[in-house]
Design a protein around this motif. Structure first.
Motif, PDB file in Angstrom:
ATOM      1  N   THR A 125      51.336  29.519  52.043  1.00  0.00           N
ATOM      2  CA  THR A 125      51.742  30.601  52.579  1.00  0.00           C
ATOM      3  C   THR A 125      50.533  30.977  53.673  1.00  0.00           C
ATOM      4  O   THR A 125      51.106  31.072  55.083  1.00  0.00           O
ATOM      5  N   ALA A 126      49.218  30.518  53.269  1.00  0.00           N
ATOM      6  CA  ALA A 126      48.353  30.663  54.459  1.00  0.00           C
ATOM      7  C   ALA A 126      48.640  29.449  55.735  1.00  0.00           C
ATOM      8  O   ALA A 126      48.380  30.191  56.979  1.00  0.00           O
ATOM      9  N   ALA A 127      49.177  28.449  55.796  1.00  0.00           N
ATOM     10  CA  ALA A 127      49.529  27.598  56.637  1.00  0.00           C
ATOM     11  C   ALA A 127      50.719  28.126  57.577  1.00  0.00           C
ATOM     12  O   ALA A 127      50.675  27.880  58.766  1.00  0.00           O
ATOM     13  N   PHE A 128      51.478  28.598  56.806  1.00  0.00           N
ATOM     14  CA  PHE A 128      52.693  29.378  57.463  1.00  0.00           C
ATOM     15  C   PHE A 128      52.367  30.429  58.286  1.00  0.00           C
ATOM     16  O   PHE A 128      52.615  30.473  59.451  1.00  0.00           O
ATOM     17  N   ASP A 129      51.381  31.210  57.821  1.00  0.00           N
ATOM     18  CA  ASP A 129      50.771  32.446  58.532  1.00  0.00           C
ATOM     19  C   ASP A 129      49.984  31.895  59.671  1.00  0.00           C
ATOM     20  O   ASP A 129      50.216  32.744  60.686  1.00  0.00           O
ATOM     21  N   GLU A 130      49.369  31.167  59.598  1.00  0.00           N
ATOM     22  CA  GLU A 130      48.476  30.546  60.596  1.00  0.00           C
ATOM     23  C   GLU A 130      49.187  29.951  61.644  1.00  0.00           C
ATOM     24  O   GLU A 130      48.918  30.274  62.691  1.00  0.00           O
ATOM     25  N   ALA A 131      50.390  29.047  61.313  1.00  0.00           N
ATOM     26  CA  ALA A 131      51.136  28.402  62.172  1.00  0.00           C
ATOM     27  C   ALA A 131      51.995  29.473  63.335  1.00  0.00           C
ATOM     28  O   ALA A 131      52.053  29.539  64.207  1.00  0.00           O
ATOM     29  N   ALA A 133      51.006  32.605  63.712  1.00  0.00           N
ATOM     30  CA  ALA A 133      49.860  33.415  64.419  1.00  0.00           C
ATOM     31  C   ALA A 133      49.831  32.408  65.752  1.00  0.00           C
ATOM     32  O   ALA A 133      49.274  33.116  67.018  1.00  0.00           O
ATOM     33  N   ILE A 134      50.009  31.207  65.637  1.00  0.00           N
ATOM     34  CA  ILE A 134      49.446  30.263  66.797  1.00  0.00           C
ATOM     35  C   ILE A 134      50.629  30.408  67.777  1.00  0.00           C
ATOM     36  O   ILE A 134      50.572  30.181  68.997  1.00  0.00           O
ATOM     37  N   ASP A 135      51.849  30.151  67.354  1.00  0.00           N
ATOM     38  CA  ASP A 135      53.118  29.957  68.228  1.00  0.00           C
ATOM     39  C   ASP A 135      54.215  31.253  67.860  1.00  0.00           C
ATOM     40  O   ASP A 135      54.843  31.139  66.850  1.00  0.00           O
ATOM     41  N   PRO A 136      54.459  31.962  68.757  1.00  0.00           N
ATOM     42  CA  PRO A 136      55.256  33.028  68.419  1.00  0.00           C
ATOM     43  C   PRO A 136      56.948  32.464  68.008  1.00  0.00           C
ATOM     44  O   PRO A 136      57.357  32.893  67.375  1.00  0.00           O
TER      45      PRO A 136
END
Length: 149
Positions: A125-131, A133-136
């Motif tokens: 979940t954290a990795a998805f959320d971080e990714a 946030a970086i790339d719309p």
């Protein structure tokens, strides 16, 4: 020829695919690191335990496990060897096919899988959320996939 190759590489589908590949690599890295640090498990080991936990009687033929984890026969044999050495699984001969072998989940393997599953889920979940946030564009892809659940 060069302009055709560039046109294909820059197509909308190729761009989406490249984003998905980058997302996959990022998430796999995060998961592998978290599982190794927190539970002493490699990603393939975790996935094998997961498939065994979900299987009827907590056992799978080696060939089926290889297909599910995405490994060839040699690699899954080494993987199961590591799981056996850790006493997370054991091998059981197939009663109706003397050449066949089952991998069976032990109570210790089930416990390690269940401990690690929270780390896996939280890290995913954290990795998805971080990714996102970086790339719309990745955010849009993830939103679509999450809605389809």
């Amino acid at each position: 020829m060069s302009s055709k190759v560039n046109a294909v590489e820059n197509s909308a589908d190729a761009q989406v695919w490249n984003r998905l590949l980058a997302l996959h690599a990022y998430v796999e890295n995060r998961l592998a690191t978290a599982l190794q640090r927190g539970h002493g498990l490699g990603l393939s080991e975790y996935r094998a335990l997961s498939f065994l936990d979900q299987a009827q009687d907590n056992e799978l033929r080696m060939t089926v496990l290889a297909d599910k984890v995405g490994l060839n026969q040699s690699s899954v044999t080494r993987l199961v060897g590591r799981l056996n050495a850790a006493e997370f699984t054991y091998r059981d001969p197939c009663p109706d096919d003397k050449r066949g072998m089952y991998t069976v989940l032990t109570d210790a393997g089930r416990a390690r899988y269940r401990e690690a599953s929270t780390t896996y889920s939280d890290t995913l979940t954290a990795a998805f959320d971080e990714a996102a946030a970086i790339d719309p564009a990745v955010a849009s892809i993830l939103a679509t996939v999450r809605e389809a659940r």
